[in-house]
Design an enzyme around this catalytic site. Structure first.
Site, short mmCIF file in Angstrom:
data_model
loop_
_atom_site.label_atom_id
_atom_site.label_comp_id
_atom_site.label_asym_id
_atom_site.label_seq_id
_atom_site.Cartn_x
_atom_site.Cartn_y
_atom_site.Cartn_z
N GLN A 1 0.85 -1.19 0.00
CA GLN A 1 0.00 0.00 0.00
C GLN A 1 0.89 1.25 0.00
OE1 GLN A 1 -2.04 2.02 3.28
NE2 GLN A 1 -3.97 1.35 2.37
N TYR B 1 -5.44 11.22 3.79
CA TYR B 1 -4.07 11.39 3.30
C TYR B 1 -4.09 12.10 1.94
CZ TYR B 1 -3.31 8.36 7.25
OH TYR B 1 -3.31 7.85 8.53
N ARG C 1 -7.72 2.23 -2.63
CA ARG C 1 -8.57 2.28 -1.45
C ARG C 1 -9.18 3.67 -1.33
NH1 ARG C 1 -7.76 1.15 5.08
NH2 ARG C 1 -9.65 -0.08 5.24
N GLY D 1 -8.90 -5.90 9.77
CA GLY D 1 -7.76 -5.24 10.38
C GLY D 1 -7.44 -5.82 11.74
#
Length: 358
Positions: free
Chosen positions: A99, A182, A229, A315
């Protein structure tokens, strides 16, 4: 009706099941120059039973770092160090995507291993609320330097070079992190992106950086080795997305012709929108369901059976259960994650969670 334990095509690969290890920052890149260690290879190797592993966020450039001791993929030493991780996963028959996470304004000059001249970059000169955790302790976020045309071109090139580095390091593919506040998400937003040029101002402008990065990386490594994502309506890291449905409809429409390996939705509060995106997206879908104040549990596998998604990403349960797929198959029991040891540290709370056979 599909089940979680059947194989599925993901881009050019066949995943042996539909249980995905979601990306989770662990802050243990203690090798030279923010590179992985043998302990990280053990950690990912333990979890190779996943249909697909998506690594923790990896910065594509020095200025893309937002957390202490997170790994990069922008130097030769980092590429060499990642090979021990990919080898550990492949030896156990697993698939692993890197990622790429450029944190943009969610960073701080104290995090960068430079002479202190680097500053965070962003869509606009809009400081995020909150603090970064640096080697010197918590620091308020700073106002980012807005990316000009040259800076945007350089950022796209950084993503592309890091994706090529990932393939050189043995990764099967790459996921672009366009979620959680982000850099790519900052451009998609309406508060962090206040530009009036072709990289903002309209839906077409706000989605442009994500689309251009995806196109460039797909050209470099193959669209069938690339995932994205997103997290529509997720306010994490001080993000506001006015009329987010229009934004993500347009984004999906632009990306569909590329033939990406998958779209990975980190579901936010607007859960009704997920079904629309599912219908609109023409490729494989990975879903991390919205579970406020809880973590995704075994019941999420029913979403695959219902056709709501093709794969489900986990997760917290993958953090604590290296053999999660087998535990899901047999109905548990499940180890409980120890969040006090989630970030940084040594093997405790990292590679010492027991497997069923133990």
């Amino acid at each position: 009706m599909s089940t979680a334990f059947e194989p599925i095509r993901v881009g050019r690969f066949t995943a042996r099941n539909r249980v995905v290890m979601a990306p989770m920052t662990r802050s243990r890149a203690y090798g030279d120059g923010a590179s992985p260690t043998a302990l990280m290879a053990t950690y990912y190797g333990q979890r190779a039973g996943a249909g697909l592993i998506i690594t923790e966020g990896i910065q594509p450039s020095a200025v893309g770092q937002g957390y202490v001791t997170t790994p990069g993929l922008h130097s030769a030493e980092q590429v060499a160090a990642w090979r021990q991780v990919t080898a550990a996963v492949h030896e156990r028959g697993g698939l692993i995507f890197a990622q790429l996470m450029h944190t943009g304004r969610i960073g701080h000059p104290d995090l960068y291993a430079t002479d202190g001249t680097l500053v965070p970059v962003g869509a606009s000169a809009v400081r995020a609320a909150g603090q970064a955790y640096t080697p010197q302790g918590p620091r308020d976020f700073v106002t980012p330097e807005p990316l000009d045309a040259a800076g945007i071109a350089r950022t796209i090139a950084d993503y592309t070079a890091a994706a090529s580095n990932a393939i050189a390091a043995g990764f099967d593919g790459v996921e672009l992190h366009g979620a959680n506040g982000y850099l790519l998400h900052q451009f998609l937003s309406t508060n962090a992106n206040q530009r009036d040029d072709e990289w903002g101002a309209t839906v077409t402008g706000r989605i442009r950086l994500t689309v251009e990065v995806a196109r460039s990386v797909a050209t470099a490594i193959g669209a069938d080795r690339l995932g994205l994502r997103i997290s529509p309506s997720n306010p994490f890291n001080d993000i506001v997305e006015d009329d987010h449905r229009a934004t993500y409809r347009a984004l999906v429409d632009e990306l569909n012709p590329l033939g990406l390996a998958y779209l990975h939705i980190g579901e936010g509060p607007d859960t009704e929108f997920t079904a629309e995106l599912r219908a609109r997206w023409t490729g494989t879908l990975i879903l991390n369901p919205y579970t406020p104040e809880a973590f995704t549990g075994p019941e999420a596998l029913k979403l695959i059976e219902a056709g709501a998604t093709d794969l489900v990403s986990y997760g917290a349960l993958f953090l604590a259960n290296p053999d999660l797929v087998e535990r899901l198959r047999t109905g548990g029991p499940f180890n409980t994650p120890d969040y006090t040891k989630a970030y940084g540290g040594d093997h405790e709370g990292y590679t010492d969670y027991p497997a069923l056979v133990e």
